[in-house]
Design an enzyme around this catalytic site. Structure first.
Site, mmCIF file in Angstrom:
data_model
loop_
_atom_site.group_PDB
_atom_site.id
_atom_site.type_symbol
_atom_site.label_atom_id
_atom_site.label_comp_id
_atom_site.label_asym_id
_atom_site.label_seq_id
_atom_site.Cartn_x
_atom_site.Cartn_y
_atom_site.Cartn_z
ATOM 1 N N ASP A 3 0.849 -1.201 0.000
ATOM 2 C CA ASP A 3 0.000 0.000 0.000
ATOM 3 C C ASP A 3 0.884 1.250 0.000
ATOM 4 O O ASP A 3 1.666 1.464 0.916
ATOM 5 C CB ASP A 3 -0.904 -0.011 1.234
ATOM 6 C CG ASP A 3 -2.083 0.926 1.085
ATOM 7 O OD1 ASP A 3 -1.907 2.038 0.546
ATOM 8 O OD2 ASP A 3 -3.191 0.546 1.493
ATOM 9 N N ASP B 49 2.052 2.703 3.576
ATOM 10 C CA ASP B 49 1.236 3.894 3.336
ATOM 11 C C ASP B 49 1.175 4.783 4.576
ATOM 12 O O ASP B 49 1.338 6.005 4.491
ATOM 13 C CB ASP B 49 -0.169 3.424 2.933
ATOM 14 C CG ASP B 49 -1.148 4.557 2.734
ATOM 15 O OD1 ASP B 49 -0.964 5.335 1.784
ATOM 16 O OD2 ASP B 49 -2.111 4.654 3.523
ATOM 17 N N THR C 128 -7.921 -1.790 1.384
ATOM 18 C CA THR C 128 -7.282 -2.734 0.465
ATOM 19 C C THR C 128 -7.720 -4.178 0.704
ATOM 20 O O THR C 128 -8.194 -4.842 -0.231
ATOM 21 C CB THR C 128 -5.755 -2.592 0.534
ATOM 22 O OG1 THR C 128 -5.423 -1.228 0.261
ATOM 23 C CG2 THR C 128 -5.066 -3.491 -0.462
ATOM 24 N N SER D 169 -6.837 4.048 -1.907
ATOM 25 C CA SER D 169 -6.703 2.582 -1.917
ATOM 26 C C SER D 169 -8.004 1.877 -2.287
ATOM 27 O O SER D 169 -7.968 0.783 -2.859
ATOM 28 C CB SER D 169 -6.251 2.088 -0.541
ATOM 29 O OG SER D 169 -5.002 2.615 -0.207
ATOM 30 N N HIS E 290 2.390 8.625 5.126
ATOM 31 C CA HIS E 290 1.462 9.676 5.564
ATOM 32 C C HIS E 290 2.037 10.424 6.772
ATOM 33 O O HIS E 290 1.825 11.629 6.924
ATOM 34 C CB HIS E 290 0.109 9.077 5.944
ATOM 35 C CG HIS E 290 -0.804 8.821 4.786
ATOM 36 N ND1 HIS E 290 -1.073 9.772 3.824
ATOM 37 C CD2 HIS E 290 -1.529 7.719 4.436
ATOM 38 C CE1 HIS E 290 -1.922 9.265 2.928
ATOM 39 N NE2 HIS E 290 -2.200 8.024 3.270
ATOM 40 N N PHE F 283 -4.915 -9.337 15.303
ATOM 41 C CA PHE F 283 -3.781 -9.192 16.209
ATOM 42 C C PHE F 283 -3.667 -7.817 16.846
ATOM 43 O O PHE F 283 -2.733 -7.576 17.603
ATOM 44 C CB PHE F 283 -2.487 -9.512 15.452
ATOM 45 C CG PHE F 283 -2.476 -10.899 14.886
ATOM 46 C CD1 PHE F 283 -2.328 -11.995 15.732
ATOM 47 C CD2 PHE F 283 -2.647 -11.128 13.538
ATOM 48 C CE1 PHE F 283 -2.333 -13.284 15.229
ATOM 49 C CE2 PHE F 283 -2.655 -12.409 13.024
ATOM 50 C CZ PHE F 283 -2.503 -13.503 13.863
#
Lengths: 233, 607
Positions: free
Chosen positions: B137, B425, B250, B187, B429, B376
């Site tokens: 991503d 990603d 995604t 995405s 960012h 998780f």
């Protein structure tokens, strides 16, 4: 029953230890569950900030802009901030941060206990919840005057001054009513929350787009905010 | 090689005398007048001559009228050229400098290897039994390049010459990433294109561009079928993995259809959307099997075998009584409808294994496990560099990929697996190149695991990104200069400086939060705890290679943005030959469909 204690005049001073013991028996307000209203003064600027403690969480609320910073401790001991924008019923969830006791004290008490150890205790006045210890001292270029309520683990008065500016924080109201306190932590239940990591993927949302372009209040180390919501350096 | 030598030949023509008959010798006549010489001059023509591009000889001829034994311009009566033939090959001696060079030898060898690899690719439709789709991503081309260099430098090399695992794939192409309503994509729209073959709007999941974002009622009739669903219908095993929340855009595009990527649980949805019958993404994951069967009457599928990632909050009620021992919020769950989706999954799949920490994950025996549901983290999983700080422990992307393959490959009909490295990603960012590159390296490791543990003759592996970021590799650093370091120019040992005398880094961002020096902090999101700090700063005494360094940015913003340039597509295995050239991003679905006959197999199953 709604219980509001106005913090008023100071009582005569006695020895620190014996007075603390006596006062403890007389204070029925839990330092873990209370609300405190402060007035911040810096130069000609004034604003109020409310401090709330409840079930291991702490919240600082400023009204202009309407922002609530709420911290909790995780199972692993990290500190986690959720920042609520109350007018918009939105909030940002931050990643938990490994943080020391001093940082947690800044959130819950506004000052650290380490600062108190660096100052000189002048006198103890009052009893019970209103037992107060007065401190003064100079650290670097700053002069400090602090009044501390040990039974409530709460700041009553704080003044930090140097050649350029003076910051004063005064406790104006203490709130012990449990319903009022819990309501402060429940009112954001229906707010729409977002991870800060997801902000960048949500620019189509007008609210977040506005925040992204303006920048906005971030997780504060000190917990002191200017009237526009930015941290006081 | 033909060669010409310069020569100038002057020919003289003797005067001829008349010849008598066989009679007596007559009287000698008067001497004739000396004749005029004819001259020919040969001039060598250089290469690139207008008449002879390869050079040659120009022949000027005429009479030496003034008998000065020179041929003046006025005396030239004819000009002809004899041109050299073009050269068609070099002799070995002439290219020794090239052929003895290691770069030449390496590239020549690589070309031969690639040719052999390409020759082995099965090109017939339906040759692939398994498909693994890897999506980094935000892993734009500059991210791939920088990660490749960083990995190489960590291996003790100069770095630039290194190759990530998927750099070695025999086929590669480019994908145009724009969304149908946006030049720079997100995405949701891009992953929709990748897994459905249909480009769509920003912010929507596996619905076409006729949908209006956030409007539930526009979904009906816009739903697209995904590669994962086709594989499921075809009887293949299916899996989806992400280091982001499993309900994030995604991974969600593979199994959910939504008018808004943010409808991850019911608390994220407007009441009217719920009332209109739209289902939140977490619920769609749990109900995947039933929903798919409902769309195709008579269909009987067995559901997704592997789903692992973060995002527990979207599966739990908004009640602290449901908190896990790894909760970070005082109330971990977000659901307002009171549903406990993890329990619902366990009821649906009693032989499946739900895991939420490293020890539970490690305890799974993939040889005997039919199904895994792993959540998780309450939200996104940790950055790879920060994974050690997770309270309950969480597996790496490589570990999840390994476990997934080992579970999915138990099906003779093959499998479809989507693997996302979601936090490349997020690191971008946050303006933190270290974590973006480090997660890309971990992503490449997961790809390598897949290459090493699947049969290349029956498994198509595609690696791509959904979009890029405004991440640049700039300046003129010397070879081997630390990719996260300050620019040191060729032949120099001190950092180069800008107009104001300040050193600058090789990698940086066009926009975003800007500089932060957070030392050894391995969580990129800690950068959000600090004020926006765009513009130039004095980096003289800053270790810019540290995990907690956040690169400078030009345009101040709360979050760095995606970028609009093409991204790479890398492929190996049956059908990989289809990945070449510059394509709409939606071609990836079509390559996967061609390779494994997904549509045909699904149609056959539905007959």
């Amino acid at each position: 029953m709604k219980k509001t204690i106005l913090v008023m005049g100071l009582l005569s001073s006695v020895s620190l230890l014996s007075h603390a013991h006596t006062a403890h028996q007389l204070c029925d307000v839990s330092p873990q569950q209370l609300g405190a209203v402060y007035q911040f003064t810096q130069g000609v600027k004034h604003y109020d900030m409310k401090l709330w403690r409840y079930n291991g969480k702490v919240a600082q609320v400023i009204s202009q802009p309407a922002i609530t910073n709420q911290w909790n401790k995780t199972v692993s001991g990290s500190q986690r901030l959720v920042q609520y924008f109350d007018h918009y019923q939105r909030g940002i969830e931050y990643q938990p941060q490994r943080a020391n006791d001093a940082q947690w004290q800044r959130h819950t008490q506004l000052i650290t206990e380490q600062l108190l150890t660096q100052l000189t205790a002048d006198e103890v006045v009052g009893t019970g919840c209103q037992q107060a210890v007065k401190y003064h001292g100079k650290i670097g270029d700053n002069q400090y005057q602090v009044t501390w309520l040990p039974q409530l683990q709460l700041l009553k008065y704080y003044q930090q001054s140097n050649a350029k500016q003076t910051l004063t924080i005064e406790l104006t109201r203490l709130i012990a009513d449990q319903a009022t306190i819990s309501q402060q932590f429940n009112r954001q239940h229906d707010y729409q929350l977002i991870d800060f990591a997801d902000i960048g993927d949500n620019e189509s949302d007008p609210f977040w787009a506005k925040m992204i372009n303006m920048g906005y209040v971030t997780q504060s180390a000190g917990g002191f905010y200017q009237a526009d919501g930015r941290e006081i350096k | 090689m033909k060669m010409f030598k310069l020569s100038c030949v002057v020919l003289s023509i003797a005067a001829l005398t008349a010849c008598g008959s066989d009679g007596d010798t007559g009287t000698e006549g008067a001497k004739g007048v000396a004749g005029t010489n004819s001259l020919v001059i040969q001039t060598k023509l250089a290469i690139n001559n207008q008449h002879c591009p390869n050079g040659g000889i120009q022949m000027d001829s005429g009479l030496d009228a003034d008998s000065d034994k020179k041929l003046s311009a006025a005396e030239i009566s004819a000009t002809n050229s004899i041109c050299n033939a073009g050269r068609t090959q070099l002799n070995a001696g002439e290219v020794l400098t090239n052929t003895n060079n290691p770069w030449y030898q390496q590239a020549s060898s690589q070309m031969a290897t690639d040719a052999m690899a390409r020759a082995k690719i099965k090109t017939a439709a339906g040759s692939a039994k398994n498909i693994i789709l890897f999506v980094g991503d935000g892993m734009g081309v500059s991210t791939v390049t920088a990660a490749r260099i960083l990995e190489g430098q960590r291996l003790g090399k100069t770095g630039e010459e290194n190759s990530l695992s998927f750099d070695k794939f025999p086929f590669a192409g480019l994908a145009k990433t724009y969304n149908t309503d946006g030049q720079t994509p997100d995405s949701a729209g891009t992953m929709t294109a990748i897994v459905t073959g249909v480009k769509s709007d920003k912010g929507v999941l596996s619905v076409d561009e006729n949908v209006e974002r956030g409007e539930c009622k526009t979904v009906k009739g816009s739903e697209l079928i995904t590669a994962l669903e086709l594989a499921e219908i075809a009887g293949m095993s299916t899996g989806v993995i992400s280091t982001a929340r499993i309900t994030h855009a995604t991974p969600a595009a593979t199994f959910a259809k939504s008018a808004d990527r943010n409808w991850e649980d019911d608390s994220d949805m407007p009441a009217e959307a719920i009332a209109a019958g739209c289902e939140d993404i977490a619920s769609q994951l749990i109900n995947f099997e039933a929903n798919l069967e409902a769309r195709y009457p008579g269909l009987d599928v067995d559901g997704i075998e592997v789903a692992m990632g973060g995002g527990r909050r979207h599966f739990l009620p908004k009640d602290p009584a449901f908190n896990s021992n790894d909760a970070v919020s005082s109330t971990e769950g977000d659901r307002k409808d009171g549903r406990q989706l993890i329990s619902e999954w366990q009821v649906k799949y009693p032989t499946g294994s739900y895991v939420m920490d490293q020890s539970g994950f490690d305890a799974i025996n993939p040889a005997t496990t039919e199904r895994i549901f792993g959540l998780f983290n309450e939200s996104h999983m940790h950055y790879e560099a920060d994974r050690k700080n997770d309270g309950a422990g969480e597996p790496s992307l490589t570990e999840m990929t390994a476990k997934a393959i080992d579970v999915l490959d138990n099906n003779d009909k093959g499998f479809f697996l989507s693997v996302e490295s979601g936090r490349i990603d997020h690191a971008h960012h946050a303006g933190n190149a270290y974590n973006a590159l480090n997660d890309t390296i971990e992503f490449a490791k997961a790809v390598q695991y897949a290459v090493d543990h699947t049969n290349p003759e029956e498994t198509l592996i595609i690696v791509t990104a959904d979009h890029s970021h405004v991440f640049t590799i700039a300046g003129y650093p010397k070879r081997g200069n630390p990719i996260l370091g300050k620019v040191v120019k060729i032949g120099k040992t001190e950092a180069a400086t800008d107009k104001n005398g300040l050193p600058y880094t090789t990698v940086g961002y066009t926009n975003g939060r800007g500089f932060q020096d957070l030392g050894n902090e391995t969580d990129a999101d800690v950068g959000y705890d600090h004020e926006i700090n765009a513009g130039r700063h004095d980096l003289t005494h800053v270790d810019t290679t540290a995990p907690g360094f956040h690169q400078e940015s030009l345009v101040p913003r709360s979050s760095e943005t995606h970028a609009g340039e093409d991204v790479g597509i890398y492929a190996i295995g049956p059908g990989a030959h289809l990945i070449t050239g510059t394509n709409e991003q939606s071609i990836i679905f079509h390559a996967m469909d061609y390779a494994a006959n997904l549509v045909k197999k699904a149609n056959d199953a539905l007959k």
